[in-house]
Design a protein around this motif. Structure first.
Motif, PDB file in Angstrom:
ATOM      1  N   THR A   1       0.656  -1.179   0.039  1.00  0.00           N
ATOM      2  CA  THR A   1      -0.128  -0.025  -0.124  1.00  0.00           C
ATOM      3  C   THR A   1       0.909   1.215  -0.115  1.00  0.00           C
ATOM      4  N   GLY A   2       1.889   1.234   0.913  1.00  0.00           N
ATOM      5  CA  GLY A   2       2.599   2.481   0.922  1.00  0.00           C
ATOM      6  C   GLY A   2       3.384   2.819  -0.105  1.00  0.00           C
ATOM      7  N   GLU A   3       4.258   1.867  -0.402  1.00  0.00           N
ATOM      8  CA  GLU A   3       5.456   1.745  -1.320  1.00  0.00           C
ATOM      9  C   GLU A   3       5.082   1.870  -2.660  1.00  0.00           C
ATOM     10  N   LEU A   4       4.454   0.750  -3.185  1.00  0.00           N
ATOM     11  CA  LEU A   4       4.197   0.370  -4.536  1.00  0.00           C
ATOM     12  C   LEU A   4       2.797   1.043  -5.039  1.00  0.00           C
ATOM     13  N   MET A   5       1.925   1.077  -3.954  1.00  0.00           N
ATOM     14  CA  MET A   5       0.331   1.856  -4.660  1.00  0.00           C
ATOM     15  C   MET A   5       0.542   3.301  -4.464  1.00  0.00           C
ATOM     16  N   GLY A   6       1.698   3.868  -3.567  1.00  0.00           N
ATOM     17  CA  GLY A   6       2.100   5.136  -3.649  1.00  0.00           C
ATOM     18  C   GLY A   6       1.262   5.967  -2.562  1.00  0.00           C
ATOM     19  N   TYR A   7       0.666   5.344  -1.663  1.00  0.00           N
ATOM     20  CA  TYR A   7      -0.216   5.849  -0.626  1.00  0.00           C
ATOM     21  C   TYR A   7       0.738   6.344   0.501  1.00  0.00           C
ATOM     22  N   GLY A   8       2.184   5.743   0.676  1.00  0.00           N
ATOM     23  CA  GLY A   8       3.016   6.211   1.392  1.00  0.00           C
ATOM     24  C   GLY A   8       3.431   7.773   1.568  1.00  0.00           C
ATOM     25  N   GLN A   9       2.681   8.525   0.489  1.00  0.00           N
ATOM     26  CA  GLN A   9       3.165  10.004   0.531  1.00  0.00           C
ATOM     27  C   GLN A   9       1.919  10.583   1.293  1.00  0.00           C
ATOM     28  N   THR A  10       0.830   9.879   1.739  1.00  0.00           N
ATOM     29  CA  THR A  10      -0.275  10.557   2.493  1.00  0.00           C
ATOM     30  C   THR A  10       0.233  10.773   3.976  1.00  0.00           C
TER      31      THR A  10
END
Length: 508
Positions: free
Chosen positions: A108-117
């Motif tokens: 979720t955080g790294e691959l899906m990009g949600y780690g920027q939230t």
């Protein structure tokens, strides 16, 4: 399975055995025992114990068997589950310097990009800047007063939509929630049909809810799998993540470009983002922080509020006596000639209690993840640095020691009566603990309250009758990170001619 895949799997198993044996030889003895929990297996630990559906129910059973704090080990990852408010307060509030981090979630955080939230940011300076921005605009009820007219207007528009097409209730709940947060975060006014920003938010948040449970993908436990190419056997999660990341980036970029263009043209209405952009020249880092702060609020409010408001309609369908009591209070305080407003809130204690019971009865986010920033010994148990801490909110809000008959829908539990104190306010639990308390809690609370008050003022909500048979909706929820009531049917009609006229009045 291909020969290459078999060889790769054999190699992985050999390496895992070697690492495990080295660990057993060289690991230092723990200063205290781990918390109790299910017995694991060699090498994989408790991999087989990870619940795949409605995990909060499994965690609650662990709490009954092992106590407030339980522990498992999955492929070397320590997971600690907190099942009581007491343990959460003692660890997350009182020891916030240890328990304020967020685990790295590869999928979720790294691959899906949600780690920027904000929700996925590691604890540090960028996290503090995000929260400072959010607190500045939405940090307390008083700060939200300037935005009350927008929330009231959008709630009124919701009434019009639902009266016209009650069978589209779920879609209109989602549209209205998105409309509120888009106006407040970006000054953007949604289109009635096929709005592009509402559409991208729905796609992105549906994916987040479905795929963001930690442990849903093996890469969460074996981060090196994130490096394998998409063509590799078993790497379908990489292709899925690429699609999700594209949507995440678009959800952040599209409304931010809109508000920046509006600010540049000098026509931007007041909003979270415009207030942070006006009369400033931003560095690339500052621009990044404003962009992702805004989408953090947008994403946080556009789906959680949907679940809570949809649950309210489910509850009113099932519990007509509660609906009648709430309507009687509104009739006595507000009267039939106008809609309720935020100015009435202090005079509507039963509506306030009903709002709290909706939050307790429908646990929108049933469990939340944290990570420890250093070793800790709590209640005689060893909690290693980097442990995944799961806060079982569902268990805390269904604890019979705190909430009498927790399976019963009863708003009066939150009213003082016959010398008995109200039960604990669920908002002290469902919005989180410590330094990661939800920054949009006052916005979410206000949106839910005004939707409930206005809807009850003008609608009668009841069970649908089909072929002479009354249809009773089933109370069942989805298993994603954000839990939604499964679709149900209900009848929604104007309470009277006066109510009909109030709905039809200009909402602008």
């Amino acid at each position: 399975m291909s020969t290459l895949a078999v060889l790769s799997l054999q190699y992985f198993c050999l390496v895992s055995v070697g690492v495990y044996l080295l660990y057993q030889v060289f690991v230092k003895k723990n200063p205290a025992p781990y918390p109790p929990g299910p017995r694991g297996l060699p090498l994989v630990g408790n991999l087989h114990d990870i619940p795949r559906d409605k995990s909060w129910l499994t965690f609650t059973e662990w709490g009954k068997k092992y106590g407030d704090i339980s522990h498992i080990n999955v492929l070397g990852m320590h997971i600690v589950v907190l099942n009581s408010v007491k343990s959460a307060v003692e660890m997350l509030d009182k020891k916030s310097s240890i328990y304020s981090d967020r685990p790295v979630v590869p999928m979720t955080g790294e691959l899906m990009g949600y780690g920027q939230t904000l929700a996925y940011l590691r604890y540090g300076e960028r996290f503090r800047l995000f929260r400072r921005n959010c607190h500045r605009i939405f940090g307390n009820r008083a700060a939200l007063v300037d935005y009350h007219p927008i929330e009231e207007m959008e709630a009124h528009r919701f009434l019009k939509r639902v009266l016209a097409k009650p069978d589209q209730l779920q879609a209109y709940v989602r549209l209205t929630a998105a409309a509120v947060v888009l106006r407040l975060c970006y000054g953007y006014e949604v289109k009635e049909d096929d709005d592009p920003l509402v559409d991208i938010a729905k796609r992105t948040l549906d994916q987040l809810s479905r795929y963001s449970i930690t442990g849903e993908f093996m890469v969460d436990f074996l981060p090196f799998l994130a490096k394998i190419p998409e063509w590799f056997p078993g790497a379908g999660f990489k292709r899925l993540a690429r699609e999700c990341r594209k949507n995440t980036e678009e959800m952040a970029a599209a409304p931010y470009k809109f508000v920046k263009d509006q600010v540049a043209a000098g026509i931007a209405p007041q909003s979270f983002a415009s207030d942070l952009l006006k009369d400033r020249t931003l560095t690339p880092e500052e621009d990044y922080i404003v962009k992702w702060s805004a989408v953090s609020l947008f994403s946080g409010g556009a789906d959680t509020t949907v679940s809570a408001i949809y649950s309210f309609f489910l509850a009113m369908t099932l519990f007509p006596d509660v609906q009648k009591k709430a309507q009687a209070e509104i009739d006595a305080v507000v009267g039939p000639d106008r809609l309720p407003s935020f100015a009435d809130r202090a005079s509507l204690p039963y509506i306030e209690a009903l709002t709290k019971e909706i939050l307790r009865w429908n646990i929108v986010i049933s469990s939340v993840d944290r990570s420890t920033m250093q070793d800790d010994i709590h209640d005689g148990y060893y909690i290693p640095k980097g442990s995944l801490i799961i806060i079982n909110v569902w268990s805390m809000l269904n604890d019979p020691q705190t909430h009498a008959n927790p399976s019963e829908f009863n708003p009066e539990r939150f009213l003082a009566k016959d010398g008995k104190e109200p039960e604990r306010d669920p908002r002290t639990v469902c919005f989180g603990f410590g330094r990661r308390l939800c920054p949009g809690l006052h916005l979410a609370d206000a949106s839910l309250w005004i939707s409930i008050a206005m809807s009850l003022a003008v609608f009668n909500i009841s069970k649908v009758v089909e072929n002479g048979v009354e249809i009773t909706p089933e109370v069942d929820y989805t298993s994603g990170m954000i839990s939604h009531p499964k679709p149900f049917k209900c009848s929604i009609e104007a309470r009277s001619e006066k109510a009909f006229a109030l709905i039809q009045q200009d909402a602008d």
